[in-house]
Enzyme design. Structure first.
Site, PDB file in Angstrom:
ATOM      1  N   TYR A 188     115.353 -37.831 110.772  1.00  0.00           N
ATOM      2  CA  TYR A 188     114.410 -38.373 109.794  1.00  0.00           C
ATOM      3  C   TYR A 188     113.730 -39.617 110.368  1.00  0.00           C
ATOM      4  CZ  TYR A 188     116.502 -35.643 105.916  1.00  0.00           C
ATOM      5  OH  TYR A 188     116.949 -34.652 105.085  1.00  0.00           O
ATOM      6  N   HIS A 200     119.723 -44.067  93.872  1.00  0.00           N
ATOM      7  CA  HIS A 200     119.082 -43.523  95.071  1.00  0.00           C
ATOM      8  C   HIS A 200     118.682 -44.628  96.049  1.00  0.00           C
ATOM      9  CE1 HIS A 200     115.635 -41.422  97.214  1.00  0.00           C
ATOM     10  NE2 HIS A 200     116.616 -40.551  97.356  1.00  0.00           N
ATOM     11  N   ARG A 221     122.200 -34.774  96.059  1.00  0.00           N
ATOM     12  CA  ARG A 221     121.951 -33.391  96.445  1.00  0.00           C
ATOM     13  C   ARG A 221     122.467 -33.116  97.852  1.00  0.00           C
ATOM     14  NH1 ARG A 221     115.891 -31.091  96.259  1.00  0.00           N
ATOM     15  NH2 ARG A 221     115.634 -32.983  97.509  1.00  0.00           N
ATOM     16  N   HIS A 228     109.993 -39.636 106.274  1.00  0.00           N
ATOM     17  CA  HIS A 228     110.843 -39.956 105.122  1.00  0.00           C
ATOM     18  C   HIS A 228     110.655 -41.379 104.608  1.00  0.00           C
ATOM     19  CE1 HIS A 228     114.854 -40.402 103.011  1.00  0.00           C
ATOM     20  NE2 HIS A 228     114.440 -39.243 102.552  1.00  0.00           N
TER      21      HIS A 228
END
Length: 320
Positions: A102, A69, A39, A226
């Site tokens: 992050y 991922h 994404r 995260h």
């Protein structure tokens, strides 16, 4: 000699990708497992895949039907003492922009058991080997869900036997129905469940007679929370795991995700401190009661509570 790496979100001009290209030019064997449907970075990933292929890197696109991922790197080096492998398993993308904003964790290790696990996993992702078993990894969609459920059931068994039982999780989201039900079962068995969840949390915490042993906090601040941390008391033989997966259907069932168990005492202490700060009543956070979140920034006497991100940043700047 060789570099193997998963690539999820690269960004438009990542130093990591330029280094992989330079490695190919210097005669190193480079294998890149590229996720084309990452994404926000679909176009960038397609462009980098084409550039790497054009100069001779091996570019593969993972397992059909599954998004890759997991955040993984494996480096094979020819050193004076022989061939050695180095592994990196992280919670964040190899992306220079998100790395600045992050909050993430990663382990860099030359441990032979862990590097062998990663070699097996990269062989599977590259299509060179069938499904494998791992010593220090839980890998979705095959063993991650079942492995975590087994660990929760173990805490439930300990609680029902009158032993101390404790689960602490730091996640982006909890949405999976099976895990929500397990947390309620654990709470009713007497397991202490502490959740630190940045985003979606489908667990109702602190409901009398149902989930009174569950607390849920959310820390929002300067950095985007995260990292994922999983802790299980395990009757005193505590387990800490970090990795890329949240407790959502897509992570557990439709993606290649990876959790790695952390053993080193100094690393364990770091993870414990992160959880302690995030879950503490003395830290600024949003706190869940039933279905309602409330903001807690000050104590009853008006004293400002600890800002988790400032605490960690100041500690790192001091080098402690």
């Amino acid at each position: 000699l060789a570099i193997k790496q998963t690539i999820y979100r690269t960004g438009s001009d990542p130093a990591m990708m330029n280094l992989l290209r330079e490695a190919v030019r210097r005669g190193k064997e480079v294998t890149a497992v590229v996720e084309l449907k990452a994404r926000f970075d679909e176009e960038a990933n397609i462009n980098w895949a084409e550039k790497l292929e054009a100069i001779g890197a091996q570019v593969v696109y993972g397992i059909v039907g599954l998004k890759t991922h997991a955040k993984l790197s494996l480096v094979i080096r020819d050193e004076q003492s022989g061939i050695h492998r180095y592994a990196h398993v992280g919670t964040g993308n190899y992306n220079p922009k998100t790395a600045r904003t992050y909050e993430d964790l990663g382990i860099l290790s030359g441990d032979e058991v862990l590097t062998e696990d990663l070699a097996k996993l990269f062989n599977q992702l590259s299509g060179f080997a069938p499904q494998s078993t791992y010593s220090r990894l839980l890998v979705a969609p095959r063993t991650l869900r079942s492995g975590l459920i087994e660990k929760i059931d173990r805490e439930i068994t300990h609680a029902r036997a009158g032993k101390a039982a404790h689960i602490r999780l730091k996640l982006n989201s909890i949405l999976d129905e099976e895990f929500c039900a397990k947390f309620y079962e654990a709470s009713q068995a007497g397991v202490k469940v502490e959740l630190l969840v940045r985003g979606i949390c489908s667990v109702q915490a602190g409901v009398e007679g149902f989930s009174e042993n569950i607390t849920a906090r959310s820390v929002l601040g300067r950095f985007l929370e995260h990292s994922r941390i999983f802790y299980f008391l395990n009757d005193g033989d505590s387990e800490y795991w970090i990795g890329s997966s949240d407790l959502m259907h897509r992570n557990l069932d439709r993606r290649v995700e990876c959790l790695v168990r952390i053993f080193d005492p100094s690393h364990v202490r770091q993870l414990e401190e992160i959880l302690n700060i995030g879950i503490s009543d003395q830290t600024q956070s949003w706190r869940l009661s039933g279905q309602r979140w409330t903001r807690q920034a000050s104590s009853e006497d008006g004293t400002r509570l600890v800002d988790a991100h400032s605490h960690h940043l100041n500690k790192n700047l001091k080098g402690s």
